[in-house]
Design a protein around this motif. Structure first.
Motif, PDB file in Angstrom:
ATOM      1  N   ARG A   1       0.513  -0.973   0.195  1.00  0.00           N
ATOM      2  CA  ARG A   1      -0.396   0.079   0.006  1.00  0.00           C
ATOM      3  C   ARG A   1       0.484   1.322   0.354  1.00  0.00           C
ATOM      4  O   ARG A   1       0.851   2.236  -0.453  1.00  0.00           O
ATOM      5  N   VAL A   2       2.119   0.559   1.051  1.00  0.00           N
ATOM      6  CA  VAL A   2       3.003   2.809   0.427  1.00  0.00           C
ATOM      7  C   VAL A   2       3.538   2.673  -0.779  1.00  0.00           C
ATOM      8  O   VAL A   2       4.277   3.786  -1.331  1.00  0.00           O
ATOM      9  N   ALA A   3       3.683   1.879  -1.719  1.00  0.00           N
ATOM     10  CA  ALA A   3       4.422   1.222  -2.641  1.00  0.00           C
ATOM     11  C   ALA A   3       3.754   2.423  -3.364  1.00  0.00           C
ATOM     12  O   ALA A   3       3.473   3.358  -4.329  1.00  0.00           O
ATOM     13  N   GLN A   4       1.828   2.129  -3.390  1.00  0.00           N
ATOM     14  CA  GLN A   4       1.420   2.543  -4.781  1.00  0.00           C
ATOM     15  C   GLN A   4       0.749   3.487  -3.498  1.00  0.00           C
ATOM     16  O   GLN A   4       0.720   4.442  -5.157  1.00  0.00           O
ATOM     17  N   ARG A   5       0.276   4.291  -2.897  1.00  0.00           N
ATOM     18  CA  ARG A   5       0.446   5.127  -2.077  1.00  0.00           C
ATOM     19  C   ARG A   5       1.415   6.162  -2.938  1.00  0.00           C
ATOM     20  O   ARG A   5       1.598   6.864  -3.661  1.00  0.00           O
ATOM     21  N   LEU A   6       2.436   5.831  -2.595  1.00  0.00           N
ATOM     22  CA  LEU A   6       3.969   6.929  -3.357  1.00  0.00           C
ATOM     23  C   LEU A   6       4.035   6.858  -4.587  1.00  0.00           C
ATOM     24  O   LEU A   6       3.783   8.413  -5.825  1.00  0.00           O
ATOM     25  N   THR A   7       3.810   5.920  -5.789  1.00  0.00           N
ATOM     26  CA  THR A   7       3.054   5.829  -6.634  1.00  0.00           C
ATOM     27  C   THR A   7       2.304   6.814  -7.467  1.00  0.00           C
ATOM     28  O   THR A   7       3.006   7.805  -8.142  1.00  0.00           O
ATOM     29  N   ASP A   8       1.466   6.658  -6.533  1.00  0.00           N
ATOM     30  CA  ASP A   8       0.210   7.116  -7.102  1.00  0.00           C
ATOM     31  C   ASP A   8       0.441   8.598  -6.931  1.00  0.00           C
ATOM     32  O   ASP A   8      -0.174  10.272  -7.335  1.00  0.00           O
ATOM     33  N   LEU A   9       1.330   9.954  -6.283  1.00  0.00           N
ATOM     34  CA  LEU A   9       1.935  10.590  -5.841  1.00  0.00           C
ATOM     35  C   LEU A   9       2.923  11.146  -6.824  1.00  0.00           C
ATOM     36  O   LEU A   9       3.537  12.367  -6.787  1.00  0.00           O
ATOM     37  N   GLY A  10       3.358  10.228  -7.864  1.00  0.00           N
ATOM     38  CA  GLY A  10       4.246  10.966  -8.423  1.00  0.00           C
ATOM     39  C   GLY A  10       5.768  10.666  -8.425  1.00  0.00           C
ATOM     40  O   GLY A  10       6.413  10.933  -8.850  1.00  0.00           O
ATOM     41  N   ILE A  11       6.067  10.006  -6.964  1.00  0.00           N
ATOM     42  CA  ILE A  11       7.083   9.643  -6.719  1.00  0.00           C
ATOM     43  C   ILE A  11       8.090   8.352  -7.040  1.00  0.00           C
ATOM     44  O   ILE A  11       6.912   7.177  -6.950  1.00  0.00           O
ATOM     45  N   THR A  12       9.064   7.949  -7.211  1.00  0.00           N
ATOM     46  CA  THR A  12       9.886   6.830  -8.207  1.00  0.00           C
ATOM     47  C   THR A  12      10.004   6.166  -6.740  1.00  0.00           C
ATOM     48  O   THR A  12      10.238   6.372  -5.461  1.00  0.00           O
ATOM     49  N   VAL A  13       9.366   5.071  -7.008  1.00  0.00           N
ATOM     50  CA  VAL A  13       9.792   3.853  -6.176  1.00  0.00           C
ATOM     51  C   VAL A  13      10.171   2.657  -5.505  1.00  0.00           C
ATOM     52  O   VAL A  13       9.856   1.804  -7.322  1.00  0.00           O
ATOM     53  N   ARG A  14      10.791   1.730  -5.264  1.00  0.00           N
ATOM     54  CA  ARG A  14      11.988   0.961  -5.338  1.00  0.00           C
ATOM     55  C   ARG A  14      11.613   0.078  -4.525  1.00  0.00           C
ATOM     56  O   ARG A  14      11.087   0.119  -3.664  1.00  0.00           O
ATOM     57  N   LYS A  15      10.645  -0.774  -5.339  1.00  0.00           N
ATOM     58  CA  LYS A  15      10.150  -1.783  -4.435  1.00  0.00           C
ATOM     59  C   LYS A  15      11.485  -3.278  -3.708  1.00  0.00           C
ATOM     60  O   LYS A  15      11.865  -3.621  -4.692  1.00  0.00           O
ATOM     61  N   ALA A  16      10.853  -3.409  -3.138  1.00  0.00           N
ATOM     62  CA  ALA A  16      11.980  -4.588  -2.491  1.00  0.00           C
ATOM     63  C   ALA A  16      11.314  -5.191  -1.752  1.00  0.00           C
ATOM     64  O   ALA A  16      11.278  -5.185  -0.393  1.00  0.00           O
ATOM     65  N   SER A  17      11.552  -7.181  -1.758  1.00  0.00           N
ATOM     66  CA  SER A  17      10.610  -7.791  -1.174  1.00  0.00           C
ATOM     67  C   SER A  17      11.537  -9.480  -1.876  1.00  0.00           C
ATOM     68  O   SER A  17      12.730  -8.997  -2.664  1.00  0.00           O
ATOM     69  N   ARG A  18      11.273 -10.153  -1.374  1.00  0.00           N
ATOM     70  CA  ARG A  18      12.141 -11.712  -1.256  1.00  0.00           C
ATOM     71  C   ARG A  18      12.217 -11.885  -3.037  1.00  0.00           C
ATOM     72  O   ARG A  18      10.697 -12.086  -2.941  1.00  0.00           O
ATOM     73  N   PRO A  19      12.658 -12.696  -2.889  1.00  0.00           N
ATOM     74  CA  PRO A  19      13.714 -12.963  -3.027  1.00  0.00           C
ATOM     75  C   PRO A  19      14.818 -11.461  -3.814  1.00  0.00           C
ATOM     76  O   PRO A  19      16.533 -11.888  -2.735  1.00  0.00           O
ATOM     77  N   VAL A  20      14.913 -10.515  -4.467  1.00  0.00           N
ATOM     78  CA  VAL A  20      15.713  -9.195  -4.583  1.00  0.00           C
ATOM     79  C   VAL A  20      16.297  -8.836  -3.945  1.00  0.00           C
ATOM     80  O   VAL A  20      17.515  -8.301  -3.666  1.00  0.00           O
ATOM     81  N   PHE A  21      15.331  -8.580  -2.294  1.00  0.00           N
ATOM     82  CA  PHE A  21      16.036  -8.044  -0.763  1.00  0.00           C
ATOM     83  C   PHE A  21      15.119  -9.269   0.051  1.00  0.00           C
ATOM     84  O   PHE A  21      14.077  -9.728  -0.152  1.00  0.00           O
ATOM     85  N   ASP A  22      16.747  -9.600   0.655  1.00  0.00           N
ATOM     86  CA  ASP A  22      16.602 -11.219   1.893  1.00  0.00           C
ATOM     87  C   ASP A  22      17.485  -9.980   3.393  1.00  0.00           C
ATOM     88  O   ASP A  22      18.489 -10.207   3.265  1.00  0.00           O
ATOM     89  N   TRP A  23      16.421 -10.285   3.833  1.00  0.00           N
ATOM     90  CA  TRP A  23      16.915  -9.688   5.463  1.00  0.00           C
ATOM     91  C   TRP A  23      18.205 -11.030   6.065  1.00  0.00           C
ATOM     92  O   TRP A  23      18.731 -10.240   6.520  1.00  0.00           O
ATOM     93  N   ASN A  24      18.244 -11.855   5.400  1.00  0.00           N
ATOM     94  CA  ASN A  24      18.638 -13.045   5.808  1.00  0.00           C
ATOM     95  C   ASN A  24      20.333 -12.825   4.770  1.00  0.00           C
ATOM     96  O   ASN A  24      21.004 -14.111   5.177  1.00  0.00           O
ATOM     97  N   ASP A  25      20.190 -12.247   3.578  1.00  0.00           N
ATOM     98  CA  ASP A  25      21.427 -12.470   2.550  1.00  0.00           C
ATOM     99  C   ASP A  25      22.300 -11.169   2.578  1.00  0.00           C
ATOM    100  O   ASP A  25      21.387 -10.123   1.453  1.00  0.00           O
ATOM    101  N   ARG A  26      22.687 -10.467   2.671  1.00  0.00           N
ATOM    102  CA  ARG A  26      22.982  -8.878   3.491  1.00  0.00           C
ATOM    103  C   ARG A  26      23.237  -9.085   2.009  1.00  0.00           C
ATOM    104  O   ARG A  26      23.979  -7.489   1.723  1.00  0.00           O
ATOM    105  N   SER A  27      24.174  -9.427   0.965  1.00  0.00           N
ATOM    106  CA  SER A  27      24.500  -9.436  -0.942  1.00  0.00           C
ATOM    107  C   SER A  27      23.156  -8.591  -1.064  1.00  0.00           C
ATOM    108  O   SER A  27      23.225  -7.810  -1.858  1.00  0.00           O
ATOM    109  N   THR A  28      22.831  -8.657  -0.805  1.00  0.00           N
ATOM    110  CA  THR A  28      21.084  -8.057  -1.222  1.00  0.00           C
ATOM    111  C   THR A  28      21.073  -6.351  -0.522  1.00  0.00           C
ATOM    112  O   THR A  28      20.029  -5.823  -1.420  1.00  0.00           O
ATOM    113  N   TRP A  29      21.382  -6.135   0.183  1.00  0.00           N
ATOM    114  CA  TRP A  29      21.234  -4.791   0.634  1.00  0.00           C
ATOM    115  C   TRP A  29      21.453  -3.183  -0.062  1.00  0.00           C
ATOM    116  O   TRP A  29      20.998  -2.228   0.007  1.00  0.00           O
TER     117      TRP A  29
END
Length: 287
Positions: A34-62
């Protein structure tokens, strides 16, 4: 302090720097999506990050996640109260600031001592920071682990007769987006609650009324809850953490209301009955 009336930002109201990208962790989750969509609706560029692209257990993704962004919404899976969360939040926040992130908004849990320890990582990072401590999500009944129990007609939890100020996720999102995109929230800790206290039996009754089906609350012991979770295939490490968390947080410590939603947004928090009616209208409880 910036006040949002009637609860929705417009692009003209934000002070997010031109072309600044906002990172949203947990972008497929209840608040993150919802945050990502709300920011996008405001015209703000959003970088969406979730597994597996971002993983709290894999610091190489940070590093890839934080490079080139100016602000970040930080959510931790499975919960800030879990072992290892404090260290992860501390190290991620420091890395983010090293790469130019100037503002961090952290989603935390109300009444969780371990979560408070994890919050210190954003406080010490050197960024502008805001902590949003949320009470029990109303949407847990329609989008998460309590959906199937609602459909089965029984909500089984080790919560006794405790009451909870259920918060609508939409209110959390409005507060988060405000903190991400406007000034006046650095150093703030917001405790978000709904406008009234309900027991889980009350919540079940309101859901049943809105959905037109029989739904009841069944209080159980922590051991019975853990056994039921295991039967449903929940990983053992998550069962232990969730059972411990529920047992402590649902002990009455959160049986109070705050006015922080209205303080930030300039309007009252949404009522649980409004949430139930809106969720029922989607048909989610008709399966």
């Amino acid at each position: 302090m910036f006040r949002l009336i009637p609860g929705r930002l417009t692009s003209a109201m934000t002070n997010t720097k031109n072309n600044e990208t906002v990172l949203v962790l947990g972008a497929t989750g209840k608040t993150g999506s919802r945050v990502a969509q709300r920011l996008t609706d405001l015209g703000i560029t959003v970088r969406k990050a979730s597994r597996p692209v971002f993983d709290w257990n894999d610091r190489s993704t940070w590093t890839t996640a934080v490079t080139g962004v100016g602000a970040a919404y930080v959510t931790y899976y499975p919960d800030l109260a879990f072992p290892g969360a404090a260290e992860a939040i501390r190290d991620f926040s420091a890395l983010a600031v090293e790469h130019g992130v100037r503002r961090l908004v952290l989603l935390s849990g109300r009444g969780e001592e371990e979560a408070v320890v994890s919050e210190q990582g954003v406080r010490d990072s050197g960024a502008e920071w805001t902590v949003v401590r949320a009470s029990w999500f109303a949407q847990n009944f329609s989008e998460h682990f309590l959906l199937e129990p609602v459909l089965a007609g029984e909500i089984v939890l080790p919560a006794g007769q405790v009451t909870e100020p259920f918060i609508d996720v939409e209110d959390i999102v409005d507060v988060v987006v405000t903190a991400l995109t406007t000034d006046g929230h650095h150093g703030a800790v917001y405790e978000l609650t709904g406008p009234r206290l309900l027991g889980f039996a009350d919540a079940a009754a309101e859901i049943g009324k809105a959905a037109g089906r029989d739904v009841r609350y069944v209080p159980v012991s922590p051991a019975e809850f853990a056994a039921g979770a295991a039967e449903q295939g929940v990983p053992e490490e998550e069962i232990e953490g969730l059972t411990d968390l529920f047992t402590r947080v649902l002990d009455g410590r959160n049986e109070s209301l705050t006015g922080d939603v209205e303080k930030v947004l300039g309007r009252p928090a949404r009522d649980f009955s409004d949430y139930a009616a809106k969720a029922a209208a989607t048909g989610v409880w008709n399966r």
